[in-house]
Write a protein that holds these residues in place. Structure first.
Motif: not given
Length: 177
Positions: A41, A52, A56
């Motif tokens: 991240t 993403q 995510n």
């Protein structure tokens, strides 16, 4: 291993210099590095990568991987870093990167190691205190799968180069303990 074939660690390790390489030498990283989702991240945010699939969980669950992929540039960077102590700790500059491939995905929790082979050496024609080294390196995960492969060429200092001198400061007093 007999005493005659034992390899002893040097008393002072300052990395390899141009003269220390031979075509065909293979170096395996002493350390492995486990990648965590936090690493992934942070790297993704630092590099402004908005895909993403790296950060995510809900989106990643809809992909064929069903979980976030480690950013491929992070994988490359970590494997290069793992190879530096063996190959380019005394490099002046990277000159080329070629044939980068990512045959196996990397996920949080995977541990990577680096293996490098010296492919080519040549003296610099314009810089007498440096030489040029080409290697191929691969990153291998805990299962033995290759996760990244690439070729890299860099300019290395020779032992006689001024930059090869020790940078360790001399103590101004004797030991006190």
């Amino acid at each position: 291993m007999t005493e005659a074939t034992e390899i002893h660690a040097p008393k002072v390790w300052r990395g390899r210099f141009y003269e220390d390489f031979e075509v065909g030498d293979v170096y395996r990283s002493r350390l492995g590095r486990t990648l965590e989702q936090t690493d992934n991240t942070w790297f993704t945010l630092l590099t402004c990568n908005t895909n993403q699939v790296h950060f995510n969980n809900e989106f990643a669950a809809t992909t064929e991987f069903h979980r976030p992929l480690v950013n491929s540039c992070l994988t490359l960077s970590v494997v290069v870093g793992l190879s530096v102590a063996d190959t380019s700790e005394n490099a002046m500059a990277n000159l080329a990167w070629d044939s980068i491939s990512m045959p196996t995905p990397v996920f949080a929790g995977d541990t990577l190691w680096a293996e490098s082979e010296v492919l080519e050496l040549r003296e610099s024609r314009s810089r007498p205190n440096q030489g040029i080294v080409s290697v191929r390196t691969r990153g291998i995960n805990q299962s033995g799968a290759t996760v990244v492969e690439f070729r890299r060429t860099f300019m290395m200092y020779r032992r006689r180069a001024p930059q090869a001198a020790s940078q360790f400061p001399e103590p101004v007093r004797d030991w006190a303990v």
